[in-house]
Design an enzyme around this catalytic site. Structure first.
Site, PDB file in Angstrom:
ATOM      1  NE  ARG A 265      30.944  49.243  36.564  1.00 54.80           N
ATOM      2  CZ  ARG A 265      30.131  48.206  36.509  1.00 54.80           C
ATOM      3  NH1 ARG A 265      29.831  47.692  35.349  1.00 54.80           N
ATOM      4  NH2 ARG A 265      29.624  47.706  37.585  1.00 54.80           N
TER       5      ARG A 265
ATOM      6  N   PRO B  65      35.839  39.719  33.469  1.00 54.43           N
ATOM      7  CG  PRO B  65      37.754  40.992  33.359  1.00 54.43           C
ATOM      8  CD  PRO B  65      36.312  41.069  33.709  1.00 54.43           C
ATOM      9  CD  GLU B  66      32.923  34.496  35.147  1.00 55.49           C
ATOM     10  OE1 GLU B  66      32.955  33.284  35.412  1.00 55.49           O
ATOM     11  OE2 GLU B  66      31.872  35.083  34.817  1.00 55.49           O
TER      12      GLU B  66
END
Length: 274
Positions: A114, A2-3
DNA sequence: AATCGTTCCTGATAGC
DNA sequence: TGCTATCAGGAACGAT
């Protein structure tokens, strides 16, 4: 990963789902809180109970959930974080890190394989250093040509590293950094101070343009990203160089190269990008 | 003050 | 085919 466009997509979907705002919070569960929260988990839970979210906004890649008393819950998805609000609460995802229960039975879930994602709680008036360190929003009116010029001149970085630096321009990550430089025909290892007036104009035009275009396609999904409706983005179909090393440049057919800058992959066309 | 290198994390995959 | 070492990368942190 995600940016800015992916985070903006999540924010818009959460706003429009009709379950997030003015819906009293009846419970909060936080799993494995050791590393990823800036506040004691039990205190966050107690603090949120009975309150409602009044707004959802974005700053760089941070999602900001504003409470009715002006406190804020701030979420960064990092690599594999997913935020979604479901009306039907059945979910056996083993990577759920947080659940917020609402009065109408819906749930806000934060999943993160993660566990690199982060959650912050901020009382009204408190400072949050991670937000204070951020640079200019590339989709705001503050992102002027003059601002960009000053940023470029006042540092001494390779262009790829400059675009990735959140304290300069906030919200661009590894995918869009490569794509922006390709569209601007600028070599990723060029120094910030070597950028010409013409290239400056092009950067100033292209940066918001590509971010907006990606938002239109609900972001880019390489592997993990899912938006708040658990769907992939579409913008990966329109990537020109990212991940395409060994394939030919869409403009000149030269083989796209992969290099490593600051331990991150950069993709570029050695012929088009000077 | 600005920049650099390391670290966290776990599923996917390249390469033998 | 099957195993394992490596890779993916955002950003805090400490070092330079």
């Amino acid at each position: 990963m995600p940016e800015l466009p992916e985070v903006e997509t999540v924010v818009r979907q959460l706003l429009h789902c009709g379950r997030m705002l003015n819906n009293p919070i009846t419970g909060v569960k936080i799993f494995r809180p050791q590393r990823w929260i800036n506040y004691p988990a039990d205190k966050i839970a107690i603090r949120l109970m009975g309150h409602v979210f009044k707004n959802i906004t974005r700053r760089a890649k941070f999602i900001i959930l504003s409470l009715d008393d002006e406190a804020e819950l701030i979420i960064h998805l990092r690599m594999t974080g997913k935020l979604m609000c479901q009306a039907t609460p059945i979910d056996d995802d083993p990577y759920i890190r947080e659940i917020i229960y609402f009065q109408d039975g819906s749930q806000l879930l934060f999943k993160d394989t993660r566990t690199l994602g982060r959650l912050y709680f901020k009382e009204p008036g408190e400072k949050l250093p991670v937000l204070d360190r951020l640079g200019v929003e590339p989709l705001s009116f503050q992102f002027t040509r003059e601002k960009l010029q000053a940023l470029l001149y006042h540092c001494n970085l390779e262009m790829k590293s400059f675009l990735m630096d959140q304290s300069k321009i906030a919200g661009i990550g590894n995918i869009y950094a490569s794509e922006i430089l390709f569209l601007c025909q600028i070599h990723p290892q060029r120094n910030t101070r070597s950028i010409t007036a013409e290239e400056l104009n092009r950067l100033h035009e292209i940066i918001p343009e590509i971010l907006n275009r990606s938002i239109k396609f609900k972001g880019t999904t390489i592997a993990d990203f899912r938006n708040a409706e658990n769907q992939s983005g579409e913008f990966q179909k329109y990537l020109q160089v990212y991940g395409n090393h060994g394939e030919s440049c869409p403009i000149c057919q030269t083989e796209i190269q992969r290099i490593v800058q600051k331990q991150r992959s950069t993709f570029f066309c050695p012929n088009c990008q000077k």
